[in-house]
Design a protein around this motif. Structure first.
Motif, PDB file in Angstrom:
ATOM      1  N   GLY A 289       0.822  -1.201   0.000  1.00 10.71           N
ATOM      2  CA  GLY A 289       0.000   0.000   0.000  1.00 10.71           C
ATOM      3  C   GLY A 289       0.858   1.253   0.000  1.00 10.71           C
ATOM      4  O   GLY A 289       2.047   1.209   0.351  1.00 10.71           O
TER       5      GLY A 289
ATOM      6  N   THR B 236      -3.458   6.136  -1.015  1.00 11.24           N
ATOM      7  CA  THR B 236      -4.130   7.308  -0.469  1.00 11.24           C
ATOM      8  C   THR B 236      -3.176   8.486  -0.552  1.00 11.24           C
ATOM      9  O   THR B 236      -1.976   8.328  -0.320  1.00 11.24           O
ATOM     10  CB  THR B 236      -4.521   7.064   1.004  1.00 11.24           C
TER      11      THR B 236
ATOM     12  N   LEU C  75      -5.501   2.197   5.681  1.00 11.65           N
ATOM     13  CA  LEU C  75      -4.723   1.430   4.700  1.00 11.65           C
ATOM     14  C   LEU C  75      -4.292   0.092   5.294  1.00 11.65           C
ATOM     15  O   LEU C  75      -4.356  -0.951   4.623  1.00 11.65           O
ATOM     16  CB  LEU C  75      -3.501   2.267   4.296  1.00 11.65           C
TER      17      LEU C  75
END
Lengths: 77, 245
Positions: free
Chosen positions: B105, B192, B237
């Motif tokens: 991520g 993100t 996340l």
């Protein structure tokens, strides 16, 4: 009931910090989550929030003073 | 090849790797690191020209810095979430685009180069700073709440520049930034992006960006001025990567 405002753990390399600024004065009402004091190292600053609602009863480490991880910066009652 | 140095900061849990911005180092993560220790094994990498790394920056491009980081973390980290700030965010995107890097991520904080070029006056002056008072004024452009930058920090930064070859290393990286290619957002990696609405150095994009959240009254350092927002996004996340609802 008194609640202490502590210098948090800052990692395995940082043991001390300087109190840069108090955002509240003794006698001020503060709310949980409100920034009350800023500490800094030579690399970064950290805003420390009030751990509870109350009145700032005591400032133990003043602006410009060095302090250590775990030390009591002030007290909320 | 340009080098990068990996540091284990502490904590227990899945690996999270922090990549700092231009002119910063591993210690710049102080405000968020103390909270990340609760849920992650926290690592920070310093790339060439910064912190404890050497000054051989190669061509100074984000791609080169990413390649050096990939070498530094190979075998040490398992499917890390990467948190990258500014230039470190751009480097993280290049790292995630590598065919051999296994990233779970991305959390990007004001990633330089994603929304046009960062402020060239700031980038160009940083390696040249010699006076603490002037350095403080330059560094205060990074934040909305100016008291978060201190003269002590400015003096310490100027001191780091006095090391052999450090200024030239930063100049090389600064010079390569305008030539750097726009890094792709990897479709298979959850991503993100957090950006301060008052960022003077690399203003947030006008166009919609996947995963973008703009935070009010925050400058170029969300990890200093918006710790709660950064932590909320990181935990989201982490939950997503772990398959938690």
């Amino acid at each position: 009931m008194a609640t202490e405002i502590l210098v948090p753990q800052l990692g395995n390399e940082v043991t001390e910090a300087e109190v840069t600024e108090w955002a509240a004065s003794v006698g001020d009402d503060v709310s949980a989550g409100e920034v009350v004091v800023v500490i800094s190292t030579t690399k970064a600053a950290l805003e420390i929030e009030a751990p509870c609602d109350g009145s700032l009863a005591e400032i133990r480490i003043g602006e410009g003073e060095l302090t250590e991880v775990g030390a009591v910066l002030g007290v909320i009652e | 090849m340009t080098d990068a140095v990996l540091h284990r900061l502490g904590g227990e849990g899945p690996d999270v790797l922090l990549i700092h911005g231009f002119g910063a180092d591993r210690m710049s993560w102080l405000a968020v690191a103390s909270q990340m220790f609760e849920t992650a094994t926290l690592w920070a990498v310093e790339y060439a020209g910064h912190g404890g790394a050497g000054n051989d920056v190669g061509d100074g491009t984000p791609q080169s810095l990413a390649a050096a980081i990939e070498t530094a973390i190979c075998g040490a980290l398992t499917r890390p979430i990467i948190v990258g700030h500014s230039l470190g965010g751009t480097v993280a995107l290049h790292l995630a685009a590598s065919a051999t890097a296994d990233i779970s991520g991305l959390l990007l904080l004001a990633p330089a180069g994603v929304s046009g070029q960062p402020d060239s006056d700031f980038i160009d002056i940083l390696p040249e700073l010699e006076d603490g008072e002037f350095a403080l004024a330059v560094m205060q452009r990074l934040v909305v709440r100016k008291t978060l930058m201190t003269r002590r920090m400015a003096d310490a930064f100027v001191e780091t520049l006095r090391g052999d070859g450090r200024r030239q290393a930063l100049r090389q990286i600064a010079g390569a930034l305008p030539l750097a290619s726009q890094p792709p957002f990897p479709p298979a990696v959850p991503c993100t992006v957090l950006w301060g609405d008052s960022d003077e150095i690399a203003p947030p994009p006008d166009q919609p960006l996947p995963g973008l959240r703009v935070i009010e009254n925050v400058g170029h350092l969300p990890h200093i001025e918006a710790v709660a927002a950064v932590m909320a996004e990181l935990r989201g996340l982490q939950d997503s990567v772990a398959g938690r609802p």
